[in-house]
Design an enzyme around this catalytic site. Structure first.
Site, short mmCIF file in Angstrom:
data_model
loop_
_atom_site.label_atom_id
_atom_site.label_comp_id
_atom_site.label_asym_id
_atom_site.label_seq_id
_atom_site.Cartn_x
_atom_site.Cartn_y
_atom_site.Cartn_z
N CYS A 1 85.31 5.99 -27.19
CA CYS A 1 86.03 5.36 -28.30
C CYS A 1 85.77 3.86 -28.31
O CYS A 1 85.43 3.28 -27.29
CB CYS A 1 87.53 5.54 -28.15
SG CYS A 1 88.10 7.21 -28.28
N CYS B 1 75.30 9.84 -41.44
CA CYS B 1 76.19 9.46 -40.33
C CYS B 1 75.76 8.11 -39.77
O CYS B 1 76.23 7.70 -38.71
CB CYS B 1 76.21 10.53 -39.25
SG CYS B 1 74.59 10.91 -38.60
N CYS C 1 91.30 13.17 -22.52
CA CYS C 1 90.62 12.37 -23.54
C CYS C 1 91.44 12.45 -24.82
O CYS C 1 91.88 13.53 -25.22
CB CYS C 1 89.22 12.93 -23.77
SG CYS C 1 88.38 12.11 -25.14
#
Ligand code: SAH
Length: 436
Positions: A80, A394, A153
């Site tokens: 992240c 993406c 996570c």
């Protein structure tokens, strides 16, 4: 500017990975974990000719969007990058980032619609790939091969922690060593977990299949709820995670999922969007942009297991999908059959090669991997001259590059809609409609 200098400065921009950017002595200084509008103290860790990297030492005036990260390894793990900001900030960053890329790389100044939030921002990932090394099981830190060992996570499904726990215990009890990439020794390299509406698949990548007590391990995973357990053999000196050979230990080799009213079966080495709920919104939107009336021929290029094409097939005359991974094409054909779809056909090969021989299309859907479309492919699309192109990307940088090319071929950009497919990370998905 020199290494080890310290500055107090304002963050006036953001970089492509969500990091803050300050302008000091006419240089751009990239500061990970600093937010737009903050006043911070930075320590220069690397100074190059035109830009530098700084480490955040202190936040002197915090952004109202600054939040406490929920995950204890957030500042170490490369998974992240946005947990220190609230979700509004993250969505705004993503919208701005797409807009910046279009301007800077594509020379395109057009309206970018506000990024559509993800229905879930935690535990949304339906796929986890965990590395196994002598340092433990987890993800690598950013731009490195240093493993950050972790038991939980924030963005993976909760069941992953329990699966990892069982495999940790199994390795300890049975003395099964992790793979060591330097010496090319050891057994377990990776754990691949996919969790879809059809259940959970656990695939353990190993250097060879001679492992003790596999029956007990399988039993434990099945008791936990695994619908499918398999080994994957990869004995190559490579960073590629999955090898070619799969050995089933329990259950099917494919996993089921339902998006909208279509049921899909997915093989472990087939690409499948990782945020199932957001994918449904994305596909519906992409198909609606195509403006289908039932008379069109649609090309679904880079089609994976056929998802977009099968979604579109209801509203089109004919769909032709092209995909490079053979197993994914096999999945796509079976998915068409299983859903009673008879107007969709799937071909295996490089889209840039196959497209030359499949005739004309009214609509072309493009959904390439991060590196974007091959130049050859865009040239052939120009010759096919579809009325509408829907480009799903993406990677805003390669999207901007390809849009510039398509603009040069006579297409104009109609709509740019970012989707948050990857909450808490800097990644952003984007759907663009082009008209000839
Ligand atoms: N549209 C699909 C897959 C998108 S991901 C979905 O939404 O699920 C991109 C896909 O392109 C992957 O399945 C990858 O295997 C495939 N691919 C990569 N390079 C390709 C190429 N040159 N030609 C055709 N397919 C390719």
């Amino acid at each position: 500017m020199k290494k080890n200098q310290q500055f107090i400065t304002e963050i006036t921009g953001t970089g492509s990975q969500g990091e803050g950017v300050a302008r000091i002595e006419n240089m751009a200084v990239f500061v990970p974990y600093a937010l737009l509008g903050e006043t911070v103290k930075v320590h220069i860790v690397k100074a190059l000719k035109n830009y530098a990297y700084g480490k955040l030492i202190e936040v002197i005036k915090p952004s109202p969007h600054r939040t406490e990260p929920k995950c204890s390894v957030f500042y170490k793990c490369g998974g992240c990058s946005m947990q220190h900001a609230d979700y509004r900030y993250e969505l705004q960053f993503k919208t701005n980032h797409v807009s910046d890329c279009l301007k800077r790389i594509g020379g395109i100044d057009t309206e970018v619609l506000p990024c559509i939030p993800s229905p879930e921002t935690e535990h949304y990932r339906n796929k986890g790939q965990f590395a196994v090394t002598k340092d433990g099981i987890g993800f690598y830190s950013q731009r490195s091969h240093n493993l950050v060992d972790s038991n939980s996570c924030l963005i993976q499904k909760e069941i992953c922690s329990e699966i990892i726990g069982i495999i940790r215990e199994y390795m300890k009890t049975n003395n099964v060593p992790p793979y060591d990439e330097e010496t090319h020794t050891g057994k377990i390299r990776n754990i691949f977990i996919r969790h879809l509406s059809g259940g959970t698949m656990v695939c353990i990548t190993v250097t060879d299949e001679n492992l003790p007590n596999l029956t007990d391990l399988t039993k434990e995973l099945v008791t936990l709820g695994a619908a499918s357990v398999m080994l994957n053999i990869n004995n190559k000196r490579t960073n590629v995670q999955l090898g070619e050979q799969f050995i089933p230990l329990y259950g099917d080799e494919t996993l089921k999922d339902t998006i909208g009213d279509i049921e899909f079966k997915v093989s472990p080495n087939s690409f499948y969007q990782i945020n199932s709920k957001q994918t449904e919104q994305l596909y519906k939107y992409a198909v609606s942009l195509a403006g289908l009336t039932g008379n069109e021929t649609v090309f679904d290029l880079y089609c994976g297991i056929g998802t977009i094409g099968l979604f579109a097939s209801k509203y089109a005359k004919k769909v032709i999908g092209v995909e490079i991974v053979e197993k994914a094409v096999e999945n796509a054909r079976n998915n068409a059959l299983a859903n009673g779809i008879t107007n969709a056909q799937f071909l295996c090969g490089k889209a840039e090669d196959v497209i030359k021989d499949i005739g004309k299309a009214d609509v072309v859907m493009l959904d390439p991997p991060r590196k974007g479309c091959d130049d050859k492919l865009l040239k052939t699309v120009k010759e096919i001259a579809p009325k509408t192109i829907v480009y799903i990307s993406c990677n805003p940088a390669t999207l901007a590059r390809d849009l510039k090319t398509l603009k040069g071929y006579g297409y104009c950009i109609d709509t740019v809609q970012p989707f948050d497919m990857f909450p808490r990370t800097f990644h952003v998905e984007c759907v663009v409609k082009l008209q000839r």
